[in-house]
Structure formats: C-alpha cells, structure tokens
Write a protein that holds these residues in place. Structure first.
Motif, PDB file in Angstrom:
ATOM      1  N   GLN A  58       0.830  -1.204   0.000  1.00 38.89           N
ATOM      2  CA  GLN A  58       0.000   0.000   0.000  1.00 38.89           C
ATOM      3  C   GLN A  58       0.866   1.256   0.000  1.00 38.89           C
ATOM      4  O   GLN A  58       0.626   2.202  -0.779  1.00 38.89           O
ATOM      5  CB  GLN A  58      -0.911  -0.019   1.234  1.00 38.89           C
ATOM      6  CG  GLN A  58      -1.759   1.227   1.432  1.00 38.89           C
ATOM      7  CD  GLN A  58      -2.510   1.197   2.763  1.00 38.89           C
ATOM      8  OE1 GLN A  58      -2.812   0.139   3.305  1.00 38.89           O
ATOM      9  NE2 GLN A  58      -2.813   2.369   3.294  1.00 38.89           N
ATOM     10  N   LYS A  62       1.573   3.950  -3.266  1.00 35.93           N
ATOM     11  CA  LYS A  62       1.176   5.343  -3.081  1.00 35.93           C
ATOM     12  C   LYS A  62       2.346   6.301  -3.287  1.00 35.93           C
ATOM     13  O   LYS A  62       2.191   7.372  -3.898  1.00 35.93           O
ATOM     14  CB  LYS A  62       0.594   5.528  -1.671  1.00 35.93           C
ATOM     15  CG  LYS A  62       0.093   6.943  -1.400  1.00 35.93           C
ATOM     16  CD  LYS A  62      -0.520   7.046  -0.011  1.00 35.93           C
ATOM     17  CE  LYS A  62      -1.023   8.475   0.236  1.00 35.93           C
ATOM     18  NZ  LYS A  62      -1.646   8.602   1.592  1.00 35.93           N
ATOM     19  N   ASN A  98     -10.651  -5.351   3.767  1.00 34.93           N
ATOM     20  CA  ASN A  98     -11.203  -4.433   2.768  1.00 34.93           C
ATOM     21  C   ASN A  98     -10.129  -3.491   2.239  1.00 34.93           C
ATOM     22  O   ASN A  98     -10.058  -3.216   1.035  1.00 34.93           O
ATOM     23  CB  ASN A  98     -12.366  -3.630   3.355  1.00 34.93           C
ATOM     24  CG  ASN A  98     -13.517  -4.512   3.785  1.00 34.93           C
ATOM     25  OD1 ASN A  98     -13.762  -5.563   3.181  1.00 34.93           O
ATOM     26  ND2 ASN A  98     -14.229  -4.119   4.828  1.00 34.93           N
ATOM     27  N   THR A  99      -9.281  -3.007   3.136  1.00 36.92           N
ATOM     28  CA  THR A  99      -8.174  -2.132   2.731  1.00 36.92           C
ATOM     29  C   THR A  99      -7.177  -2.897   1.879  1.00 36.92           C
ATOM     30  O   THR A  99      -6.698  -2.394   0.852  1.00 36.92           O
ATOM     31  CB  THR A  99      -7.471  -1.565   3.978  1.00 36.92           C
ATOM     32  OG1 THR A  99      -8.409  -0.845   4.766  1.00 36.92           O
ATOM     33  CG2 THR A  99      -6.317  -0.642   3.593  1.00 36.92           C
ATOM     34  N   THR A 101      -7.764  -5.453   0.038  1.00 37.73           N
ATOM     35  CA  THR A 101      -8.367  -5.759  -1.263  1.00 37.73           C
ATOM     36  C   THR A 101      -8.245  -4.572  -2.212  1.00 37.73           C
ATOM     37  O   THR A 101      -7.952  -4.741  -3.408  1.00 37.73           O
ATOM     38  CB  THR A 101      -9.844  -6.154  -1.082  1.00 37.73           C
ATOM     39  OG1 THR A 101      -9.907  -7.344  -0.285  1.00 37.73           O
ATOM     40  CG2 THR A 101     -10.522  -6.418  -2.417  1.00 37.73           C
ATOM     41  N   LYS A 102      -8.442  -3.364  -1.708  1.00 35.24           N
ATOM     42  CA  LYS A 102      -8.274  -2.168  -2.545  1.00 35.24           C
ATOM     43  C   LYS A 102      -6.844  -2.074  -3.056  1.00 35.24           C
ATOM     44  O   LYS A 102      -6.594  -1.713  -4.218  1.00 35.24           O
ATOM     45  CB  LYS A 102      -8.633  -0.910  -1.744  1.00 35.24           C
ATOM     46  CG  LYS A 102     -10.117  -0.762  -1.475  1.00 35.24           C
ATOM     47  CD  LYS A 102     -10.401   0.497  -0.668  1.00 35.24           C
ATOM     48  CE  LYS A 102     -11.896   0.617  -0.365  1.00 35.24           C
ATOM     49  NZ  LYS A 102     -12.184   1.822   0.481  1.00 35.24           N
ATOM     50  N   THR A 103      -5.894  -2.403  -2.205  1.00 37.15           N
ATOM     51  CA  THR A 103      -4.483  -2.399  -2.621  1.00 37.15           C
ATOM     52  C   THR A 103      -4.251  -3.435  -3.710  1.00 37.15           C
ATOM     53  O   THR A 103      -3.590  -3.177  -4.711  1.00 37.15           O
ATOM     54  CB  THR A 103      -3.574  -2.686  -1.415  1.00 37.15           C
ATOM     55  OG1 THR A 103      -3.738  -1.658  -0.431  1.00 37.15           O
ATOM     56  CG2 THR A 103      -2.108  -2.752  -1.832  1.00 37.15           C
ATOM     57  N   GLU A 105      -6.272  -4.579  -5.865  1.00 39.51           N
ATOM     58  CA  GLU A 105      -6.942  -4.249  -7.121  1.00 39.51           C
ATOM     59  C   GLU A 105      -6.259  -3.120  -7.877  1.00 39.51           C
ATOM     60  O   GLU A 105      -6.694  -2.755  -8.975  1.00 39.51           O
ATOM     61  CB  GLU A 105      -8.406  -3.904  -6.831  1.00 39.51           C
ATOM     62  CG  GLU A 105      -9.218  -5.134  -6.388  1.00 39.51           C
ATOM     63  CD  GLU A 105     -10.600  -4.797  -5.894  1.00 39.51           C
ATOM     64  OE1 GLU A 105     -10.879  -3.585  -5.669  1.00 39.51           O
ATOM     65  OE2 GLU A 105     -11.406  -5.728  -5.714  1.00 39.51           O
ATOM     66  N   ASN A 106      -5.184  -2.580  -7.318  1.00 43.80           N
ATOM     67  CA  ASN A 106      -4.391  -1.578  -8.038  1.00 43.80           C
ATOM     68  C   ASN A 106      -3.794  -2.233  -9.288  1.00 43.80           C
ATOM     69  O   ASN A 106      -3.220  -3.320  -9.203  1.00 43.80           O
ATOM     70  CB  ASN A 106      -3.274  -1.061  -7.125  1.00 43.80           C
ATOM     71  CG  ASN A 106      -2.521   0.105  -7.710  1.00 43.80           C
ATOM     72  OD1 ASN A 106      -1.994   0.046  -8.828  1.00 43.80           O
ATOM     73  ND2 ASN A 106      -2.442   1.192  -6.959  1.00 43.80           N
TER      74      ASN A 106
END
Length: 482
Positions: A58, A62, A98-99, A101-103, A105-106
């Motif tokens: 993550q 970023k 959830n966090t 998973t967002k990472t 899906e990058n």
C-alpha cells in the motif's frame, strides 16, 4: 438455421470450457497487461501476503508512481494472520481485509498465490528479476517449553490450535483432545486469551462466526470446564490487553477466578503506571473485588482461572508442575516452592519464531528472525553491511511482537526505507527487470482468489455464517480454476 444455432451454441460452450480450463493462465496474462500499461519501471517483489506485505505494498504504490509490486504467497489465499490468526469472534479486526483488497486491485499489483520461496522459486531468482525484494512471510514455528514429555499429543501449541479452528490447510488433522475437564494454557498474551475464550464461549455464538465446521463439532462435544491461564510474572506484567480481558469477563456462564494473593500491594502501585497499564490493572482489581462480593455463591458454570508467578517445571499425567516465582528487577526468578495444576490438555503459548525459507537468507536460527538493520537485510553480522535491495518487515524481521497496528507501522517504516534507498540510488533501478513468470506451476491469481472468496461466502451464507473456509489446498486450487 437450426443447424447454425446449434453450431453457434456449441462454439460458445467450447469457448467457455477453454476459458475455464485456462483461467489461471489468462488471468496471469491479464495481470501482466495491466502492469505493462502503467509504465512502471521499478519492480518490487514482496514475499508474503499477510498484513506486513499488504501494508508495505500500500505504501509503495502510493509513494512510487513508477513502481510495480508483485506479491508472492505460499498459500493459494491471501491475508496471512488476518485470515488464519485473528479469532473468529473478532470480525471487526478482519475488516482490514477491505483495505488490503483495494491495494490488491491496483493495476500495478499482481498476486501469485501457491508459490513457495525456496521450493518454487529461490531468493536469488527473485533478486535477479526485481529491483528490490521485501521478505514478509511471517513466523510459522513455535517456541517450546523445553520440558520432558513435551512431545505428547496432549501438549500442543496455541498457534496450532488457532490454526485448527481458523481453517489453515493441514490444521484440520490436529484433533485436540477436549474430553477432559481442565485445560492449562502456558502464557498470558492475547493469543493465550483467545484460545481460552474459544474453549469457554457458548457454542451458539461461535456458530455465527467463520469458525470451521469441524472445530464447531469438536467444541460441541467438549467436556472442558476450566481453563488456567498461567504466567511467569505478576499482574503488572501480563501481556494481554484490556480489550481481551473485557471480553473474557463478559462471557456468559463463565466465572473469572483470580487469586487474591497475586495482587498483594498492586493497588499501591497504580499511580506509578502508564495509562494503558493502569487501566488494565484497575480492571483486574475491579474484577477481583466483584469476586470477593460473590464469595460463598456457587459457580455459575465454567471457570477462567488466571494464575501469576508460576514457571513451567514438569509435565505429569493429567497435571503440570510449576515453580513458584518471585519478581527481581522485573524478571521472574524460580524459588524452591512448586505447585501442580490439573491439565488434561496443555496449550503452549510462549511465542513464535520464523523459519529460514531459503538458504541465501541471513537468518538467526536461535532468535528465529532475519538479521537486519531497520529493515535492511544484513550481508553478515560482523560488518553490519547490508544487501542492496533486500529488505524484511513484520514478525520475520522483528520477532512476534505487538498487534496488527504495530505491524502496520513497522511495514510502513520499511517501505519508506525502500523509497529512500531508491531516491538515494543505493541500488540500481535503471536496468529492466522481467518480474516473476510462473513455469509449470499452478498459480492462483487475484481473480482466482476472488472465486475462492465468493464460494466461501456463498457456502457460509447458507449456514448463517460469514463464510465457510475451504481447508485443503487441493480444493482451493479447484475452486480457483487452476
């Protein structure tokens, strides 16, 4: 026209079958295309898909707009201890998924599940294919009591017990013997409290969690009525947190029974304690006071029995012997006096250590972690020189310490170190690197994990649970389409 419709239908069916059979390959190609279109020039590999790995990913994604991150994980499924370590009755802790998973899906991140470092790929191969490699594969071994008879089936590690009720592949074979009245847990950290709570919790509440079906069946027939939680030092050194203790104190039909002598002089030290320790100690003293008020009242059911100032000494038939200790300079020193506690089952919860996944890793076998300096892996321990582009984070680098928040802060710190080293040109990032390419290996991509996730949720929903975990790797691979 009818023949033409049949031809089109047959062709579509054939294409669907081909897609299903080649799901893993096509998904990997999709991952490659996604990364290729981002223009990423710096390739970083993270070994381990637990909290440390995802938090590091993550941060890197970023902070470095021109980097691509690949996560290599030995299991077919991600999330490590969040999936297999967090207690089933703590779903709020698992929300961090959830966090992650967002990472995942990058478009600059690829996931390669079912790939084992040291077996399917070597560390040197990864270093050749990436500009930087970050090791975060965690701690998978137990510290032992070093006592005679410790190899008996009725002495198992809390780590394995947690893996058993959480569905870690292979753990379903554990079959802990819950036919006796007394369980003694050696250790007083949060994991020790977790296993005590799982043993004493009402079955109806556990049925609403993702506890594995086979564990629920075993707990349904459990004869365990008392759990002793034994520590070497005193109440002021207890390693469990206030949240864990509150949950134990609220368990229905469970009495928490403290030993008043363990708290002699403790109240006088409250003003000297830092706030977290003070609040925890106040809660213990409050519970002890309520216990005194109940004196003479018959027990309402099961019992949770914290025992302080006891060090493991011997394992006997259906009991365990402890040396009574005294605190000297905050350390537990054994005296000549001893005490025996009933123990039909003994759960060892005195810490974890990591294993060396690849011979090329500078590994401290005694301490059970990778030798490093603030996350940079050392070439050797004498000169303190570091391996350019090789890093470690999480318990693999620090030893098993803290909670998920601790892991997050540590992973962020190491990821920042990687960014700083890239900016300082501490290692070459100009040469093109190909990244990982699976060869003759059943690899689970993120799309494959999504299939497993959807399947588990659907099966769980039919049972009134958040999910029913698949517990064998073979079945995971089948559902993933590998």
């Amino acid at each position: 026209m009818h023949l033409m419709r049949n031809f089109i239908y047959s062709r579509r069916k054939l294409l669907l079958n081909l897609y299903s059979n080649n799901f893993s390959t096509s998904a990997i190609k999709t991952q490659n295309v996604q990364q290729a279109t981002t223009g990423a020039t710096k390739r970083i590999c993270i070994v381990g898909a637990g909290p440390a790995g995802f938090y590091a990913a993550q941060y890197l994604l970023k902070q470095l707009s021109d980097c691509a991150v690949d996560i290599v994980e030995k299991l077919p499924v991600p999330f490590g201890l969040v999936r297999f370590g967090v207690a089933p009755d703590h779903p709020e802790v698992k929300n961090v998924i959830n966090t992650f998973t967002k990472t995942a899906e990058n478009p600059r991140l690829r996931f390669f599940g079912n790939v084992t470092l040291g077996t399917d790929v070597t560390l040197q191969e990864l270093r050749d294919r990436y500009h930087a490699v970050l090791l975060t594969y965690g701690a998978d071994q137990d510290r032992e009591l070093q006592l005679a008879n410790e190899e008996q089936p009725r002495i198992i590690s809390a780590r394995k017990f947690v893996a058993w009720y959480n569905g870690l592949p292979g753990a379903e074979q554990l079959q802990p013997d819950l036919s006796g009245r007394d369980v003694t847990v050696v250790g007083q950290g949060n994991v020790a409290v977790d296993v005590a709570r799982m043993l004493l919790s009402p079955l109806d509440s556990l049925k609403l969690t993702d506890t594995t079906d086979y564990a629920l069946e075993a707990l349904a027939s459990s004869k365990v009525e008392r759990v002793h939680l034994v520590g070497r030092r005193g109440p002021l050194q207890a390693a469990f947190t206030i949240k864990e203790l509150r949950e134990m104190l609220k368990l229905p039909n469970v009495d928490t029974c403290w030993r008043p002598e363990d708290f002699t002089g403790i109240a006088d030290q409250l003003d000297k304690l830092q706030r977290p320790r003070k609040r925890l100690t106040e809660l213990m003293l409050k519970s002890l006071g309520e216990q005194s008020n109940r004196k003479g009242t018959p027990s309402i059911g099961k019992q949770f029995l914290p025992v302080f100032l006891r060090a493991p000494k011997a394992i006997n038939q259906n009991e365990m012997e402890f040396a009574i200790t005294e605190l000297k300079n905050n350390a537990a020193v054994a005296t000549e006096a001893t005490e025996r506690l009933p123990a039909n089952l003994i759960l060892r919860s005195i810490g974890y250590k990591s294993s060396c996944a690849d011979a090329a890793i500078n590994f401290d076998a005694q301490r059970g972690h990778v030798c490093n300096l603030q996350g940079r892996v050392l070439k050797d321990n004498s000169s303190k020189s570091v391996e350019p582009g090789l890093y470690v984070a999480g318990w693999l680098g620090t030893g098993p310490t803290g909670v998920i928040l601790t892991t997050m802060n540590g992973a962020f710190a190491v990821a920042k170190t990687i960014c700083d080293d890239i900016a300082a040109k501490s290692f070459d990032t100009d040469a093109l690197k190909p990244g990982f390419e699976p060869a003759n290996k059943s690899v689970v991509t993120w799309s494959g994990w999504n299939r497993i996730d959807q399947y588990e949720r659907a099966v769980g929903k039919a049972k009134g649970k958040p999910r029913e975990k698949i517990v064998t790797i073979q079945e995971m691979l089948r559902i993933a389409g590998v």
